[in-house]
Design a protein around this motif. Structure first.
Motif, PDB file in Angstrom:
ATOM      1  N   LEU A  24      -9.924   1.529  -7.976  1.00  0.00           N
ATOM      2  CA  LEU A  24      -9.255   2.258  -6.891  1.00  0.00           C
ATOM      3  C   LEU A  24      -7.810   2.578  -7.246  1.00  0.00           C
ATOM      4  CD1 LEU A  24     -10.532   0.511  -3.619  1.00  0.00           C
ATOM      5  CD2 LEU A  24     -11.516   2.431  -4.892  1.00  0.00           C
ATOM      6  N   SER A  25      -7.177   1.713  -8.033  1.00  0.00           N
ATOM      7  CA  SER A  25      -5.798   1.960  -8.465  1.00  0.00           C
ATOM      8  C   SER A  25      -5.697   3.247  -9.275  1.00  0.00           C
ATOM      9  CB  SER A  25      -5.282   0.784  -9.297  1.00  0.00           C
ATOM     10  OG  SER A  25      -5.224  -0.391  -8.531  1.00  0.00           O
ATOM     11  N   VAL A  26      -6.791   3.602  -9.949  1.00  0.00           N
ATOM     12  CA  VAL A  26      -6.830   4.843 -10.728  1.00  0.00           C
ATOM     13  C   VAL A  26      -7.212   6.022  -9.841  1.00  0.00           C
ATOM     14  CG1 VAL A  26      -8.002   6.049 -12.615  1.00  0.00           C
ATOM     15  CG2 VAL A  26      -7.401   3.623 -12.845  1.00  0.00           C
ATOM     16  N   HIS A  27      -8.320   5.887  -9.142  1.00  0.00           N
ATOM     17  CA  HIS A  27      -8.896   7.036  -8.431  1.00  0.00           C
ATOM     18  C   HIS A  27      -8.196   7.351  -7.114  1.00  0.00           C
ATOM     19  CE1 HIS A  27     -11.992   7.293 -11.430  1.00  0.00           C
ATOM     20  NE2 HIS A  27     -12.264   6.002 -11.267  1.00  0.00           N
ATOM     21  N   PHE A  28      -7.491   6.382  -6.549  1.00  0.00           N
ATOM     22  CA  PHE A  28      -6.741   6.618  -5.314  1.00  0.00           C
ATOM     23  C   PHE A  28      -5.228   6.646  -5.559  1.00  0.00           C
ATOM     24  CE2 PHE A  28     -10.162   4.692  -2.255  1.00  0.00           C
ATOM     25  CZ  PHE A  28     -10.914   5.849  -2.399  1.00  0.00           C
ATOM     26  N   SER A  29      -4.830   6.811  -6.816  1.00  0.00           N
ATOM     27  CA  SER A  29      -3.396   6.747  -7.143  1.00  0.00           C
ATOM     28  C   SER A  29      -2.595   7.850  -6.471  1.00  0.00           C
ATOM     29  CB  SER A  29      -3.197   6.815  -8.664  1.00  0.00           C
ATOM     30  OG  SER A  29      -3.669   8.058  -9.168  1.00  0.00           O
ATOM     31  N   ALA A  45     -10.301  -4.653   3.095  1.00  0.00           N
ATOM     32  CA  ALA A  45      -9.232  -3.826   3.663  1.00  0.00           C
ATOM     33  C   ALA A  45      -7.865  -4.464   3.455  1.00  0.00           C
ATOM     34  CB  ALA A  45      -9.495  -3.591   5.154  1.00  0.00           C
ATOM     35  N   VAL A  46      -7.757  -5.756   3.761  1.00  0.00           N
ATOM     36  CA  VAL A  46      -6.485  -6.459   3.624  1.00  0.00           C
ATOM     37  C   VAL A  46      -6.052  -6.527   2.161  1.00  0.00           C
ATOM     38  CG1 VAL A  46      -5.395  -8.726   3.819  1.00  0.00           C
ATOM     39  CG2 VAL A  46      -6.654  -7.789   5.755  1.00  0.00           C
ATOM     40  N   PRO A  53       0.007  -0.063  -1.606  1.00  0.00           N
ATOM     41  CA  PRO A  53       0.900   0.154  -0.453  1.00  0.00           C
ATOM     42  C   PRO A  53       1.202   1.624  -0.162  1.00  0.00           C
ATOM     43  CG  PRO A  53       2.142  -0.665  -2.346  1.00  0.00           C
ATOM     44  CD  PRO A  53       0.696  -0.785  -2.709  1.00  0.00           C
ATOM     45  N   HIS A  54       0.918   2.506  -1.124  1.00  0.00           N
ATOM     46  CA  HIS A  54       1.157   3.937  -0.909  1.00  0.00           C
ATOM     47  C   HIS A  54       0.085   4.567  -0.029  1.00  0.00           C
ATOM     48  CE1 HIS A  54      -1.885   3.934  -4.077  1.00  0.00           C
ATOM     49  NE2 HIS A  54      -2.160   5.177  -3.737  1.00  0.00           N
ATOM     50  N   LEU A  55      -0.977   3.832   0.243  1.00  0.00           N
ATOM     51  CA  LEU A  55      -2.177   4.379   0.876  1.00  0.00           C
ATOM     52  C   LEU A  55      -2.355   3.824   2.289  1.00  0.00           C
ATOM     53  CD1 LEU A  55      -4.740   6.104   0.238  1.00  0.00           C
ATOM     54  CD2 LEU A  55      -5.807   4.002  -0.593  1.00  0.00           C
ATOM     55  N   ILE A  56      -2.517   4.714   3.269  1.00  0.00           N
ATOM     56  CA  ILE A  56      -2.873   4.297   4.625  1.00  0.00           C
ATOM     57  C   ILE A  56      -4.363   3.970   4.620  1.00  0.00           C
ATOM     58  CG2 ILE A  56      -3.017   4.957   7.056  1.00  0.00           C
ATOM     59  CD1 ILE A  56      -0.170   4.623   6.018  1.00  0.00           C
ATOM     60  N   LEU A  78       0.144  -5.980   7.657  1.00  0.00           N
ATOM     61  CA  LEU A  78       0.483  -4.906   6.720  1.00  0.00           C
ATOM     62  C   LEU A  78       0.684  -3.603   7.481  1.00  0.00           C
ATOM     63  CD1 LEU A  78      -2.172  -5.732   3.968  1.00  0.00           C
ATOM     64  CD2 LEU A  78       0.296  -6.086   3.800  1.00  0.00           C
ATOM     65  N   SER A  79       1.756  -2.901   7.184  1.00  0.00           N
ATOM     66  CA  SER A  79       2.086  -1.677   7.923  1.00  0.00           C
ATOM     67  C   SER A  79       1.170  -0.508   7.576  1.00  0.00           C
ATOM     68  CB  SER A  79       3.540  -1.279   7.665  1.00  0.00           C
ATOM     69  OG  SER A  79       3.741  -1.011   6.286  1.00  0.00           O
ATOM     70  N   ASN A  80       0.493  -0.569   6.425  1.00  0.00           N
ATOM     71  CA  ASN A  80      -0.373   0.542   6.010  1.00  0.00           C
ATOM     72  C   ASN A  80      -1.840   0.291   6.328  1.00  0.00           C
ATOM     73  OD1 ASN A  80      -0.400  -1.510   3.997  1.00  0.00           O
ATOM     74  ND2 ASN A  80      -1.182  -0.070   2.461  1.00  0.00           N
ATOM     75  N   LEU A  81      -2.126  -0.722   7.143  1.00  0.00           N
ATOM     76  CA  LEU A  81      -3.494  -1.073   7.511  1.00  0.00           C
ATOM     77  C   LEU A  81      -3.713  -0.729   8.978  1.00  0.00           C
ATOM     78  CD1 LEU A  81      -6.085  -2.368   6.412  1.00  0.00           C
ATOM     79  CD2 LEU A  81      -5.120  -4.606   6.950  1.00  0.00           C
TER      80      LEU A  81
END
Length: 198
Positions: A24-29, A45-46, A53-56, A78-81
């Motif tokens: 996911l670090s690659v495909h959702f970068s 999710a957590v 952290p860049h991803l909602i 977490l603010s992005n969750l």
């Protein structure tokens, strides 16, 4: 699955989180707003929201799972969750969210065949152009099991009333409008399929 005052724990989620995160670090970068289909216990999710952290990270599942998801979220703060929405293919409308990506883990083989087909068709029809869908779990390839363990697991799934392991070619057929751009072999005879909407 272990329970602790509403907060449930899945050993398989704990085992597979690191190899999934690596992908996911690659495909959702370059993604910004993602929908998780079938958030289950809330563990994934957590963990992923913390490390991406860049991803909602929008959670979703049937209502019965929301207590555990909320319990994991409350502990993580977490603010992005984002709190879970009730979402079940065939019963709930596609969420009114401006998402550019979708993730699901270990759901496809639990679903009945018609529901799995509906999932592929619905995501292909609703995810915006250029959107990425990452789909994790056991898959058959060219009509064959990838291991004896998966053959036995599939038999257990069907005896338990689940739909069973789907073939990659079957998913491709259902996913009209999405292209399978990567088929990543993962530990424990699983795959991460990476789809892109045309």
């Amino acid at each position: 699955m272990k329970k602790n005052m509403g907060k449930e724990f899945s050993p398989s989620c704990d085992r597979n989180k690191l190899p999934i995160l690596e992908q996911l670090s690659v495909h959702f970068s370059d993604r910004k707003n993602m929908l998780e289909v079938g958030s289950g216990t809330g563990q994934h999710a957590v963990f992923f929201a913390e490390h991406l952290p860049h991803l909602i990270w929008n959670t979703s599942d049937m209502f019965d799972y929301h207590v555990s998801i909320q319990a994991w979220m409350a502990e993580a703060t977490l603010s992005n969750l984002v709190s879970p929405i009730e979402f079940h293919f065939g019963k709930n409308s596609w969420p009114s969210l401006d998402i550019d990506s979708v993730f699901t883990a270990n759901t496809t083989h639990i679903m009945q065949r018609n529901d799995a087909q509906l999932m592929m068709e619905t995501i292909a029809a609703n995810l915006k152009s250029g959107g990425i869908f990452c789909q994790y779990g056991p898959m058959n390839v060219n009509g064959e099991y990838t291991s004896e363990g998966n053959r036995e697991f599939d038999q257990h799934l069907k005896e338990s009333g689940c739909g069973g392991i789907r073939d990659v070619a079957e998913l491709v057929e259902w996913a009209a409008g999405m292209e399978l751009i990567e088929q990543v072999l993962m530990p424990a005879n699983n795959f991460l399929l990476v789809w892109k909407v045309a």
